[in-house]
Design an enzyme around this catalytic site. Structure first.
Site, PDB file in Angstrom:
ATOM      1  N   GLU A 202       0.844  -1.197   0.000  1.00 13.85           N
ATOM      2  CA  GLU A 202       0.000   0.000   0.000  1.00 13.85           C
ATOM      3  C   GLU A 202       0.876   1.243   0.000  1.00 13.85           C
ATOM      4  OE1 GLU A 202      -2.562  -0.596   3.412  1.00 13.85           O
ATOM      5  OE2 GLU A 202      -4.077  -1.532   2.142  1.00 13.85           O
TER       6      GLU A 202
ATOM      7  N   HIS B 109      -9.145   9.860   3.700  1.00 12.98           N
ATOM      8  CA  HIS B 109      -8.873   8.832   2.698  1.00 12.98           C
ATOM      9  C   HIS B 109      -9.124   9.455   1.336  1.00 12.98           C
ATOM     10  CE1 HIS B 109      -8.760   5.198   0.388  1.00 12.98           C
ATOM     11  NE2 HIS B 109      -8.310   4.567   1.446  1.00 12.98           N
TER      12      HIS B 109
ATOM     13  N   ARG C 226      -0.882   9.042   1.724  1.00 11.38           N
ATOM     14  CA  ARG C 226      -2.297   9.395   1.590  1.00 11.38           C
ATOM     15  C   ARG C 226      -2.573  10.888   1.633  1.00 11.38           C
ATOM     16  NH1 ARG C 226      -5.373   5.092   5.416  1.00 11.38           N
ATOM     17  NH2 ARG C 226      -5.400   3.431   3.881  1.00 11.38           N
TER      18      ARG C 226
ATOM     19  N   HIS D  59     -11.186   9.792   7.608  1.00 10.16           N
ATOM     20  CA  HIS D  59     -10.993   8.346   7.612  1.00 10.16           C
ATOM     21  C   HIS D  59     -10.385   7.839   8.907  1.00 10.16           C
ATOM     22  CE1 HIS D  59     -10.250   4.431   5.949  1.00 10.16           C
ATOM     23  NE2 HIS D  59      -8.946   4.552   6.023  1.00 10.16           N
TER      24      HIS D  59
ATOM     25  N   ARG E  12      -0.618   8.604   9.585  1.00  9.37           N
ATOM     26  CA  ARG E  12      -0.589   7.148   9.771  1.00  9.37           C
ATOM     27  C   ARG E  12      -0.159   6.445   8.492  1.00  9.37           C
ATOM     28  NH1 ARG E  12      -5.267   2.890   9.147  1.00  9.37           N
ATOM     29  NH2 ARG E  12      -5.837   4.394   7.546  1.00  9.37           N
TER      30      ARG E  12
HETATM   31  C1  LIG Z   1     -13.371   2.122   5.750  1.00  9.58           C
HETATM   32  C2  LIG Z   1     -12.178   1.875   6.620  1.00  9.58           C
HETATM   33  C3  LIG Z   1     -11.134   1.117   6.134  1.00  9.58           C
HETATM   34  C4  LIG Z   1     -10.011   0.884   6.936  1.00  9.58           C
HETATM   35  N1  LIG Z   1      -9.013   0.087   6.465  1.00  9.58           N
HETATM   36  C5  LIG Z   1      -7.980  -0.228   7.281  1.00  9.58           C
HETATM   37  C6  LIG Z   1      -6.994  -1.154   6.871  1.00  9.58           C
HETATM   38  O1  LIG Z   1      -7.053  -1.706   5.779  1.00  9.58           O
HETATM   39  N2  LIG Z   1      -5.980  -1.431   7.740  1.00  9.58           N
HETATM   40  C7  LIG Z   1      -5.878  -0.853   8.974  1.00  9.58           C
HETATM   41  O2  LIG Z   1      -4.935  -1.141   9.716  1.00  9.58           O
HETATM   42  N3  LIG Z   1      -6.818   0.025   9.387  1.00  9.58           N
HETATM   43  C8  LIG Z   1      -7.859   0.336   8.581  1.00  9.58           C
HETATM   44  N4  LIG Z   1      -8.814   1.210   9.013  1.00  9.58           N
HETATM   45  C9  LIG Z   1      -8.708   1.755  10.359  1.00  9.58           C
HETATM   46  C10 LIG Z   1      -9.058   0.665  11.364  1.00  9.58           C
HETATM   47  O3  LIG Z   1     -10.133  -0.087  10.874  1.00  9.58           O
HETATM   48  C11 LIG Z   1      -9.437   1.259  12.694  1.00  9.58           C
HETATM   49  O4  LIG Z   1      -8.475   2.171  13.126  1.00  9.58           O
HETATM   50  C12 LIG Z   1      -9.563   0.184  13.757  1.00  9.58           C
HETATM   51  O5  LIG Z   1     -10.367  -0.861  13.291  1.00  9.58           O
HETATM   52  C13 LIG Z   1     -10.137   0.771  15.022  1.00  9.58           C
HETATM   53  O6  LIG Z   1     -10.468  -0.280  15.876  1.00  9.58           O
HETATM   54  P1  LIG Z   1     -10.997   0.021  17.330  1.00  9.58           P
HETATM   55  O7  LIG Z   1     -11.184  -1.297  17.973  1.00  9.58           O
HETATM   56  O8  LIG Z   1     -10.131   1.024  17.980  1.00  9.58           O
HETATM   57  O9  LIG Z   1     -12.405   0.752  17.079  1.00  9.58           O
HETATM   58  P2  LIG Z   1     -13.670   0.300  16.223  1.00  9.58           P
HETATM   59  O10 LIG Z   1     -13.387  -0.879  15.412  1.00  9.58           O
HETATM   60  O11 LIG Z   1     -14.177   1.499  15.527  1.00  9.58           O
HETATM   61  O12 LIG Z   1     -14.711  -0.125  17.349  1.00  9.58           O
HETATM   62  C14 LIG Z   1     -15.317   0.839  18.162  1.00  9.58           C
HETATM   63  C15 LIG Z   1     -16.399   0.175  18.975  1.00  9.58           C
HETATM   64  O13 LIG Z   1     -16.812   1.065  19.993  1.00  9.58           O
HETATM   65  C16 LIG Z   1     -18.223   1.056  20.079  1.00  9.58           C
HETATM   66  N5  LIG Z   1     -18.628   2.320  20.686  1.00  9.58           N
HETATM   67  C17 LIG Z   1     -18.303   3.576  20.313  1.00  9.58           C
HETATM   68  N6  LIG Z   1     -18.841   4.462  21.167  1.00  9.58           N
HETATM   69  C18 LIG Z   1     -19.519   3.750  22.098  1.00  9.58           C
HETATM   70  C19 LIG Z   1     -20.294   4.086  23.232  1.00  9.58           C
HETATM   71  N7  LIG Z   1     -20.500   5.360  23.615  1.00  9.58           N
HETATM   72  N8  LIG Z   1     -20.857   3.094  23.951  1.00  9.58           N
HETATM   73  C20 LIG Z   1     -20.696   1.791  23.589  1.00  9.58           C
HETATM   74  N9  LIG Z   1     -19.971   1.414  22.522  1.00  9.58           N
HETATM   75  C21 LIG Z   1     -19.389   2.385  21.793  1.00  9.58           C
HETATM   76  C22 LIG Z   1     -18.690   0.842  18.658  1.00  9.58           C
HETATM   77  O14 LIG Z   1     -20.015   0.373  18.654  1.00  9.58           O
HETATM   78  C23 LIG Z   1     -17.665  -0.191  18.207  1.00  9.58           C
HETATM   79  O15 LIG Z   1     -18.065  -1.465  18.639  1.00  9.58           O
HETATM   80  C24 LIG Z   1      -9.940   1.456   8.229  1.00  9.58           C
HETATM   81  C25 LIG Z   1     -10.997   2.219   8.704  1.00  9.58           C
HETATM   82  C26 LIG Z   1     -12.110   2.429   7.911  1.00  9.58           C
HETATM   83  C27 LIG Z   1     -13.240   3.248   8.452  1.00  9.58           C
END
Ligand SMILES: Cc1cc2nc3c(=O)[nH]c(=O)nc-3n(C[C@H](O)[C@H](O)[C@H](O)COP(=O)(O)OP(=O)(O)OC[C@H]3O[C@@H](n4cnc5c(N)ncnc54)[C@H](O)[C@@H]3O)c2cc1C
Length: 526
Positions: A112, A235, A281, A342, A377
């Site tokens: 990437e 993004h 990016r 993003h 990032r």
């Molecule tokens: C379209 C897209 C593509 C991506 N592609 C990549 C990739 O290819 N590679 C990579 O490394 N990263 C990628 N990323 C970034 C990566 O996906 C995220 O940074 C990572 O998944 C974040 O994980 P997390 O567990 O911190 O949060 P999340 O996966 O966002 O989970 C957050 C959780 O918190 C919960 N939540 C939020 N607020 C509350 C609340 N007040 N009460 C209860 N629950 C709550 C939500 O319901 C959810 O379950 C991408 C992101 C997006 C949006």
């Protein structure tokens, strides 16, 4: 309700933390929607890790440092990058269906933007969902893990908030809004916020609805500092569609040969950077933004035809199908795209284990700022960071001697509230925040735009404050309040940075200073 470990958020960070802690006590894992409403489930490209003999940790470290433009914390980068291969292997062992080379068990690694080698493990073009579902299957099978879906965390409960000022400030639990709109008090010995990013602060975003910065706002209100919130990754290639769809067109498409063109099919990425479509990016996003503004167009185009039909069908079947669903055939025509918010590089200031300034409160994943990403990032480093943080967080908790003297926690006081507010007020403020942020605090910023944004956000903030405590609480209202706090913190952080660096570009301060540090904002102490 009481747990030993209470995790808010069921993305990659929350799920792995739950698994790591489940053999040591009762775990509650909360999410405000369904399991698939997270940034994790949206991740398409993959997860970065050194797995190939031709690649090296040093190369991955250097790529990460280069992307972060002088603000990465090198010790953190080294720590996290060194774990890449092991975590990808663990995910594979747990059952994640990563793509492999034909007839072998060897992972198919893709490349990437910003990476100097092929080091992205992926499961077709839906890697996040594959990882999320794999972790979730194990979580659901564990008897000590209790899932509270459609429960929304409102605020953390701390000893300071309860007026207990002796000793350190401790987190004691969380107030949750239940699916039937009751507020319950949940006590926990350790609380982990894994609530993801805040893409919804902007009008166009690749993030799902859940990304309203709740954990960051909660931690801030409780007294935790935030770091580097001015660095928002846009993004470059989100689908531009009249239906307002926020679908993302993975970076891997450009890695495999897709090119950026305008409406006249003119390829323009090389006008901005020698690496063309594979430049970092921020540069690609700014190039698209600049072409759109220069040409007065609503969008540019991603032409995937150079990749070829067979590779598109083999590696990008989900993207291809979702585009077909809205009437676009990527095998035969360019796809209209816009840059969209993003990824949030900043967040609550923590170490790699997610420790905050409050005892027994941890923040991990995208909500946290460890120093890995610096000013930008590197693609696919974030899922890796989530997993490493989850692992370190669980280890830190299990090693800690924190003894939460279980005390009675007060119930949420909702006496004396007026009948429900008109929802139009919430919608109006929500729309205003997102437009203000997109117009004034987007890919390109200026001192005057930031001042204007700050003024407008202050008015909105005061309006929200005037009705938050007077009407029955609702999901929209909680999110709106959090969104307004995070938006304000982003603007204040951007105002502090008197230079352009990585994802923060100011027309008034276009130069990158020789020396610069993190932007850290501290809340007023309670
Ligand atoms: C379209 C897209 C593509 C991506 N592609 C990549 C990739 O290819 N590679 C990579 O490394 N990263 C990628 N990323 C970034 C990566 O996906 C995220 O940074 C990572 O998944 C974040 O994980 P997390 O567990 O911190 O949060 P999340 O996966 O966002 O989970 C957050 C959780 O918190 C919960 N939540 C939020 N607020 C509350 C609340 N007040 N009460 C209860 N629950 C709550 C939500 O319901 C959810 O379950 C991408 C992101 C997006 C949006």
């Amino acid at each position: 309700m009481t747990f030993d470990f209470l995790i808010i958020g069921s993305g990659a960070a929350g799920l792995l933390t739950a698994l790591r802690l489940a053999d040591h006590g009762q775990v509650g894992i909360v999410n405000k929607g369904d399991f698939n409403m997270s940034n994790t489930y949206q991740a398409q490209g993959g997860i970065a890790g050194v797995m190939d003999g031709e690649d090296s940790y040093d190369a991955h470290i250097q790529d990460t440092l280069k992307a972060g433009v002088g603000l990465c914390h090198e010790d953190v980068v080294r720590e996290i990058v060194a774990q890449g291969g092991a975590f990808i292997q663990e995910l594979k062992n747990l059952g994640t269906p990563f793509d492999t080379l034909v007839d072998t068990d060897t992972l198919h690694l893709t490349r990437e933007g910003g990476h100097s080698a092929r080091r992205i493990a992926h499961a077709k073009d839906a890697t996040g969902r594959a990882i999320g579902e794999t972790l979730l299957n194990h979580v659901l099978a564990h008897p000590n893990i209790h899932c509270l879906n459609k429960h929304m965390a409102i605020d953390v409960i701390t000893s300071r908030r309860l007026g207990r000022h002796g000793g350190s400030n401790q987190c004691l639990g969380v107030y949750l809004l239940t699916p039937d709109n009751h507020i319950i008090t949940v006590a926990a010995t350790h609380t982990i916020l894994a609530t993801g990013g805040a893409g919804k602060v902007y009008h166009y975003t690749s993030n799902p609805h859940a990304a309203t910065g709740d954990g960051i706002a909660m931690a801030w209100r409780a007294g935790c500092p935030v770091m580097n919130l001015e660095f928002i990754q846009f993004h470059p290639t989100c689908l531009f569609h009249p239906g307002g769809s926020t679908m993302l067109l993975s970076e891997a498409l450009r890695g495999e040969g897709a090119i950026l063109v305008d409406a006249q099919q003119r390829r323009f990425a090389f006008d901005y950077h020698e690496s063309g479509e594979l430049a970092p990016r921020d540069i690609v996003a700014r190039a698209i933004d600049h072409e759109m503004k220069k040409q007065g167009k609503d969008c540019m185009f991603l032409d995937a035809r150079p990749i070829g039909k067979a590779t598109i069908q083999a590696h990008f079947p989900n993207i291809m199908q979702r585009l077909l669903d809205v009437g676009i055939d990527m095998i035969n025509e360019p796809v209209p795209i816009v840059p969209a918010s993003h990824y949030l590089c900043g967040g609550v200031k923590t170490d790699v284990a997610g420790r905050t300034t409050i005892d027994a409160l941890y923040v991990i994943g995208e909500s946290a700022a460890t120093g890995l990403h610096g000013a930008n990032r590197l693609a696919s480093n974030s899922l890796l960071e989530c997993l490493v943080m989850a692992d370190y967080c669980a280890k830190a908790i299990l090693a800690s001697s924190h003894d939460c003297t279980r005390m009675a926690l007060p119930e949420w006081d909702d006496s004396g509230l007026s009948p429900e507010t008109e929802r139009i007020q919430i919608k109006q403020n929500w729309d205003e925040i997102r437009l203000t942020m997109s117009n004034y605090v987007g890919i390109v910023r200026s001192d005057e735009w930031l001042r204007r944004a700050r003024r407008r956000l202050r008015v909105i903030h005061d309006e929200i404050a005037s009705y938050y405590w007077h009407y029955p609480i609702s999901r929209d209202l909680i999110e709106l309040r959090n969104l307004s706090i995070v938006a304000d913190l982003i603007v204040r952080s951007a105002q502090q940075r008197q230079e352009s660096r990585g994802l923060h570009y100011s027309k008034d301060h276009p130069k990158t200073l020789k020396h610069a540090g993190d932007t850290v904002l501290w809340p007023e102490q309670l």
